[in-house]
Design a protein around this motif. Structure first.
Motif, short mmCIF file in Angstrom:
data_model
loop_
_atom_site.label_atom_id
_atom_site.label_comp_id
_atom_site.label_asym_id
_atom_site.label_seq_id
_atom_site.Cartn_x
_atom_site.Cartn_y
_atom_site.Cartn_z
N ALA A 113 0.83 -1.20 0.00
CA ALA A 113 0.00 0.00 0.00
C ALA A 113 0.87 1.26 0.00
O ALA A 113 0.56 2.24 -0.69
N MET A 114 1.97 1.22 0.76
CA MET A 114 2.87 2.38 0.81
C MET A 114 3.54 2.60 -0.54
O MET A 114 3.64 3.74 -1.02
N VAL A 115 3.98 1.52 -1.17
CA VAL A 115 4.60 1.64 -2.49
C VAL A 115 3.61 2.21 -3.49
O VAL A 115 3.94 3.08 -4.31
N LEU A 119 4.05 5.67 -5.55
CA LEU A 119 4.03 5.64 -7.01
C LEU A 119 2.94 6.56 -7.56
O LEU A 119 3.12 7.17 -8.63
N THR A 120 1.83 6.65 -6.84
CA THR A 120 0.76 7.56 -7.27
C THR A 120 1.24 9.01 -7.25
O THR A 120 0.99 9.79 -8.18
N VAL A 121 1.96 9.38 -6.17
CA VAL A 121 2.52 10.73 -6.08
C VAL A 121 3.50 10.98 -7.22
O VAL A 121 3.49 12.05 -7.86
N LEU A 122 4.33 9.99 -7.51
CA LEU A 122 5.31 10.14 -8.58
C LEU A 122 4.63 10.27 -9.94
O LEU A 122 5.05 11.06 -10.80
N LEU A 123 3.55 9.50 -10.14
CA LEU A 123 2.83 9.58 -11.41
C LEU A 123 2.19 10.95 -11.59
O LEU A 123 2.20 11.52 -12.69
N ILE A 160 3.89 3.76 -14.27
CA ILE A 160 2.60 3.21 -14.69
C ILE A 160 2.65 1.68 -14.71
O ILE A 160 1.72 1.00 -14.28
N ALA A 161 3.77 1.11 -15.19
CA ALA A 161 3.91 -0.34 -15.24
C ALA A 161 3.90 -0.95 -13.83
O ALA A 161 3.24 -1.97 -13.60
N LEU A 162 4.59 -0.31 -12.89
CA LEU A 162 4.61 -0.81 -11.52
C LEU A 162 3.24 -0.75 -10.87
O LEU A 162 2.81 -1.68 -10.18
N MET A 163 2.53 0.35 -11.10
CA MET A 163 1.18 0.48 -10.54
C MET A 163 0.25 -0.57 -11.14
O MET A 163 -0.56 -1.17 -10.42
#
Length: 342
Positions: A113-115, A119-123, A160-163
């Motif tokens: 959940a933290m990752v 990742l959402t912030v980075l996107l 995007i791929a990681l999410m």
């Protein structure tokens, strides 16, 4: 059937049997206060079959919602006349399983959940903030360097791929849980840990704890270690532990003593084997295995906490560095332009 519900059912049946109530009457009483209509109907159906003379273990097996280990232990208990004691042992076992499953689930869920959040912030940074900087550069008669643009595009693609991967794994885990969760109470997260790393210490400790706990229950019910090994193979999933149990079963079938079989199979450490030997000579083998199970459980909890402690800062540092590099790649040309204007 959930692990927690299984533990509660075993405990309630043990209480009612201890009060002198027959298994069919016990099931009928439990059906009156069932948590759901479907559970009540199932218990009533089981009470009717048991009252008609069917063994409780057979009725459980026909319902196809109870763990195989529970069904086999119930069959052995009815054959040896130790149903109340075995039900109490099963309740203790599944209460421990529930606590461990919850700990493992939290250990896997929280870092993911933290990752996902980072990742959402980075996107958002790459898809919403970066276009603003590009407009600023364009209005000032310049543009991002090819290196910066490539880094931004690559970062957005990787994010995007990681999410997408995290969402896919979450969806797959949910589907697998729905498919297999009713028949197998073993935590899905634990199986994932075992698959990802066969030598995983946590998975090995959990299976050793199961084996020690089953040995304690079986010996308390007056059964031999051969039965404990047979039952353990139903709940142990770590490949190397299963191989050692299979070797132990073969040795016992060939007439090797239980202690020598444990030593040759290398299931326990030298200190644990010494405790088992002392417990066997003092008539406290059951208590020794109960203490060993508690010790393995504590080690597993400590290993889980250590895994979380290592994973969280590592993820934060990696994503922070990635975000910082992207911002630096964007801000340095902008600082150069502002300096030239000044």
């Amino acid at each position: 059937m959930k692990i927690k519900e299984t533990a509660a059912l075993c405990r309630q049946i043990a209480y009612l049997l201890g009060a002198g109530i027959s298994p069919d009457d016990a099931l009928a009483i439990l059906a009156e206060d069932a948590q759901s209509p479907s559970a009540g109907e199932r218990l009533l159906r089981m009470a009717e079959k048991t009252g008609a003379g069917a063994p409780l273990c057979q009725v459980m097996e026909e319902e196809e919602v109870f763990p195989a280990y529970m069904v086999k232990m119930t069959r052995v208990a009815q054959e040896t006349g130790t149903l109340e004691g075995v039900m109490n042992s099963l309740a203790d076992y599944y209460e421990q399983e529930s606590a461990l499953a919850r700990a493992i689930r939290n250990a896997v869920t929280y870092p993911l959940a933290m990752v996902f959040m980072l990742l959402t912030v980075l996107l958002i940074l790459l898809t919403r903030v970066m276009p603003v900087f590009e407009d600023v550069y364009r209005q000032m008669g310049t543009q991002l360097s090819a290196l910066t643009r490539t880094a931004v595009q690559l970062g957005a693609g990787v994010t995007i791929a990681l999410m997408a991967l995290i969402l896919f794994l979450a969806a797959a885990a949910g589907v697998l849980y729905r498919i297999s969760g009713r028949k197998d109470p073993i935590s899905l997260a634990e199986r994932i840990l075992s698959v990802l790393k066969e030598k995983n210490k946590i998975s090995s400790l959990l299976d050793k704890r199961r084996f020690a706990s089953i040995l304690s229950s079986v010996l308390a019910g007056g059964m031999g270690p051969e039965k404990a090994v047979e039952l353990s193979l139903d709940v142990v999933h770590h490949r190397r532990i299963r191989e050692k149990l299979q070797r132990l079963r073969r040795d016992l079938e060939e007439g090797v003593s239980f202690y020598e079989g444990l030593r040759e199979a290398d299931l326990f450490s030298a200190l644990d084997l010494q405790m088992i030997k002392v417990g066997s000579r003092s008539g406290k083998t059951e208590q020794v295995f109960r203490e060993l199970a508690a010790g393995y459980e504590a080690e597993a909890d400590e290993a889980l906490e250590g895994m979380i402690g290592r994973l969280e800062p590592t993820v934060v540092v990696i994503l922070a560095i990635l975000t910082g590099l992207i911002l630096l790649a964007v801000m340095m040309p902008l600082v150069g332009i502002m300096t030239a204007i000044g």
